[in-house]
Design an enzyme around this catalytic site. Sequence first.
Site, PDB file in Angstrom:
ATOM      1  N   HIS A   1      31.046  49.604  46.135  1.00  0.00           N
ATOM      2  CA  HIS A   1      32.230  49.806  45.288  1.00  0.00           C
ATOM      3  C   HIS A   1      33.515  49.992  46.095  1.00  0.00           C
ATOM      4  CE1 HIS A   1      29.575  50.982  41.698  1.00  0.00           C
ATOM      5  NE2 HIS A   1      30.353  50.004  41.255  1.00  0.00           N
TER       6      HIS A   1
ATOM      7  N   ARG B   1      27.629  49.983  29.857  1.00  0.00           N
ATOM      8  CA  ARG B   1      29.087  50.069  29.903  1.00  0.00           C
ATOM      9  C   ARG B   1      29.629  48.648  29.848  1.00  0.00           C
ATOM     10  NH1 ARG B   1      31.358  49.129  35.102  1.00  0.00           N
ATOM     11  NH2 ARG B   1      33.191  50.292  34.476  1.00  0.00           N
TER      12      ARG B   1
ATOM     13  N   ASN C   1      32.564  46.010  31.384  1.00  0.00           N
ATOM     14  CA  ASN C   1      33.567  45.765  32.411  1.00  0.00           C
ATOM     15  C   ASN C   1      34.221  44.432  32.049  1.00  0.00           C
ATOM     16  OD1 ASN C   1      34.898  46.268  34.936  1.00  0.00           O
ATOM     17  ND2 ASN C   1      33.709  44.563  35.768  1.00  0.00           N
TER      18      ASN C   1
ATOM     19  N   GLU D   1      31.701  41.777  30.880  1.00  0.00           N
ATOM     20  CA  GLU D   1      30.345  42.018  31.352  1.00  0.00           C
ATOM     21  C   GLU D   1      29.759  43.200  30.590  1.00  0.00           C
ATOM     22  OE1 GLU D   1      31.179  40.664  35.987  1.00  0.00           O
ATOM     23  OE2 GLU D   1      31.031  42.788  35.511  1.00  0.00           O
TER      24      GLU D   1
ATOM     25  N   TYR E   1      43.519  43.404  41.887  1.00  0.00           N
ATOM     26  CA  TYR E   1      42.089  43.439  42.218  1.00  0.00           C
ATOM     27  C   TYR E   1      41.327  42.406  41.386  1.00  0.00           C
ATOM     28  CZ  TYR E   1      37.261  44.993  42.215  1.00  0.00           C
ATOM     29  OH  TYR E   1      35.895  45.014  42.279  1.00  0.00           O
ATOM     30  N   LYS E   2      41.685  42.281  40.114  1.00  0.00           N
ATOM     31  CA  LYS E   2      40.987  41.345  39.244  1.00  0.00           C
ATOM     32  C   LYS E   2      41.484  39.908  39.410  1.00  0.00           C
ATOM     33  CE  LYS E   2      40.059  44.800  35.589  1.00  0.00           C
ATOM     34  NZ  LYS E   2      38.586  44.846  35.445  1.00  0.00           N
TER      35      LYS E   2
HETATM   36  C1  HEM Z   1      23.854  50.624  40.032  1.00  0.00           C
HETATM   37  C2  HEM Z   1      24.673  50.057  39.224  1.00  0.00           C
HETATM   38  C3  HEM Z   1      25.937  49.337  39.636  1.00  0.00           C
HETATM   39  C4  HEM Z   1      26.084  48.243  40.421  1.00  0.00           C
HETATM   40  C5  HEM Z   1      24.990  47.456  41.107  1.00  0.00           C
HETATM   41  C6  HEM Z   1      27.506  47.945  40.489  1.00  0.00           C
HETATM   42  C7  HEM Z   1      28.059  46.914  41.206  1.00  0.00           C
HETATM   43  C8  HEM Z   1      29.408  46.629  41.282  1.00  0.00           C
HETATM   44  C9  HEM Z   1      29.992  45.588  42.071  1.00  0.00           C
HETATM   45  C10 HEM Z   1      29.201  44.656  42.987  1.00  0.00           C
HETATM   46  C11 HEM Z   1      31.324  45.596  41.878  1.00  0.00           C
HETATM   47  C12 HEM Z   1      32.347  44.657  42.530  1.00  0.00           C
HETATM   48  C13 HEM Z   1      32.933  45.304  43.771  1.00  0.00           C
HETATM   49  C14 HEM Z   1      33.719  44.298  44.616  1.00  0.00           C
HETATM   50  O1  HEM Z   1      34.898  44.050  44.307  1.00  0.00           O
HETATM   51  O2  HEM Z   1      33.168  43.763  45.582  1.00  0.00           O
HETATM   52  C15 HEM Z   1      31.599  46.658  40.938  1.00  0.00           C
HETATM   53  C16 HEM Z   1      32.845  46.971  40.444  1.00  0.00           C
HETATM   54  C17 HEM Z   1      33.095  48.059  39.628  1.00  0.00           C
HETATM   55  N1  HEM Z   1      32.179  49.001  39.213  1.00  0.00           N
HETATM   56 FE1  HEM Z   1      30.194  48.979  39.519  1.00  0.00          FE
HETATM   57  N2  HEM Z   1      28.177  48.863  39.746  1.00  0.00           N
HETATM   58  C18 HEM Z   1      27.253  49.725  39.200  1.00  0.00           C
HETATM   59  C19 HEM Z   1      27.506  50.787  38.376  1.00  0.00           C
HETATM   60  C20 HEM Z   1      28.761  51.183  37.976  1.00  0.00           C
HETATM   61  C21 HEM Z   1      29.012  52.298  37.090  1.00  0.00           C
HETATM   62  C22 HEM Z   1      27.942  53.186  36.454  1.00  0.00           C
HETATM   63  C23 HEM Z   1      30.334  52.387  36.937  1.00  0.00           C
HETATM   64  C24 HEM Z   1      31.001  53.422  36.070  1.00  0.00           C
HETATM   65  C25 HEM Z   1      32.182  53.869  36.181  1.00  0.00           C
HETATM   66  C26 HEM Z   1      30.948  51.305  37.726  1.00  0.00           C
HETATM   67  C27 HEM Z   1      32.284  51.022  37.834  1.00  0.00           C
HETATM   68  C28 HEM Z   1      32.845  49.925  38.436  1.00  0.00           C
HETATM   69  C29 HEM Z   1      34.240  49.571  38.348  1.00  0.00           C
HETATM   70  C30 HEM Z   1      35.327  50.322  37.584  1.00  0.00           C
HETATM   71  C31 HEM Z   1      34.398  48.386  39.089  1.00  0.00           C
HETATM   72  C32 HEM Z   1      35.683  47.562  39.212  1.00  0.00           C
HETATM   73  C33 HEM Z   1      35.558  46.421  38.211  1.00  0.00           C
HETATM   74  C34 HEM Z   1      36.802  45.642  37.861  1.00  0.00           C
HETATM   75  O3  HEM Z   1      37.895  46.193  37.793  1.00  0.00           O
HETATM   76  O4  HEM Z   1      36.674  44.442  37.553  1.00  0.00           O
HETATM   77  N3  HEM Z   1      29.946  50.606  38.344  1.00  0.00           N
HETATM   78  N4  HEM Z   1      30.415  47.276  40.598  1.00  0.00           N
END
Ligand code: HEM
Length: 346
Positions: free
Chosen positions: A193, A223, A225, A265, A316-317
């Site tokens: 993250h 959740r 996204n 997502e 970022y997006k």
């Molecule tokens: C184990 C479960 C999870 C996995 C495998 C996962 C994986 C990822 C990955 C790979 C990214 C992209 C990071 C990048 O830019 O390289 C991401 C973004 C993000 N994740 Fe997770 N995540 C998980 C759980 C969560 C949870 C529970 C939250 C709750 C708050 C969360 C919040 C976010 C947010 C806010 C982003 C930015 C997304 C955006 O603005 O488009 N993630 N996550």
Amino acid sequence: MVLAFKNETFRDDFTFSNSPAAIRRFPFPFVEDKYMYSVNIEPHELGPKGSVYEFPIDIDEHYVSEMRDRALVLDADPGRCQALPHMITAQWDMLELLMTSMARDYPEHFSLTRDGNQWHWINRPLGIDHKFTFGDVATLPYQPMEYIGRQCQGDFSIQDQRDGQLWMDAGIITTQADWSLDFDVGMNFFEWHAPVPLAHQAGVFDRALKFLLNMQHGRPVRRLNWTMTINSRLDTSPENYHKWGIDRTTVTPENVGDKVHLRVELQALWRLPRSNAILFSIRCYMIKMRELATVPKWGRRLPRVLRTLPDEIADYKGLTRYRQTTIDWLSKYDDGAPTSLGGGPD
Ligand code: HEM
């Protein structure tokens, strides 16, 4: 429920589109007229009939075409599917969860018969009829995660839990919004993250990790996204950035309605029974601006969200280049009327 599967593409001529019913059930992620990161986790409970929450695993009209696109990605780049050796038990856990859900909830399309470890799986839309021994990899054409991952919409990663952390030690990732399994595999929750702005400082990831470490079997959570994608391309990976990055420069006031997609997502998390790992599904839904604007509340709300979105999140997006053009196009659908709380159409 008998689904009619569309024949469409997510590359080259981009023939993807949503039926009116698919538009209606789209998981619009904005519950108010602005957006900020939060720990937006809720129980993954069964929702209303016809909604994307009706069943734990949602299969829809895009199923067959999405599976064809996944096969193309995996053929070109086998690195999109990777599992560290200690994840084999978790892979079987995932196969069991998906096969039992799909067969129970879509009996017209999938069936699973189990006699001890002797399993018989039928996938009618993809023309698969296979008998195998649960637990014996030699009886499947691929490892279990890849075998079922090639037959289920959504990307999947599997996290091992040890030392008070989650480790991304397996995944089948072909429809990602600009992140790479090959880069992230073996990383922990904070490491993968790391690129996300604002959320670390706000304590979002500390709290989310604490929550996930205590998740229990049989009590999945979810959740939403979101991001935006130009053209209906599923594979917006860093590996293929050279193919799609340039698309962001092609948005004009004339083509916003067809080219710009809101990409949502639906992410669900399950504790797996044998391995104690956590399965993370990333089910991607896309909708064209033209389609989105047919729902008055969404046409009003989205330009307001985009206008007030913090610049760090827009950057970022990857929205910065076409954000204003999209807001201008959508603004004709915003008459200034108040919108109701929640994401669903009024
Ligand atoms: C184990 C479960 C999870 C996995 C495998 C996962 C994986 C990822 C990955 C790979 C990214 C992209 C990071 C990048 O830019 O390289 C991401 C973004 C993000 N994740 Fe997770 N995540 C998980 C759980 C969560 C949870 C529970 C939250 C709750 C708050 C969360 C919040 C976010 C947010 C806010 C982003 C930015 C997304 C955006 O603005 O488009 N993630 N996550």
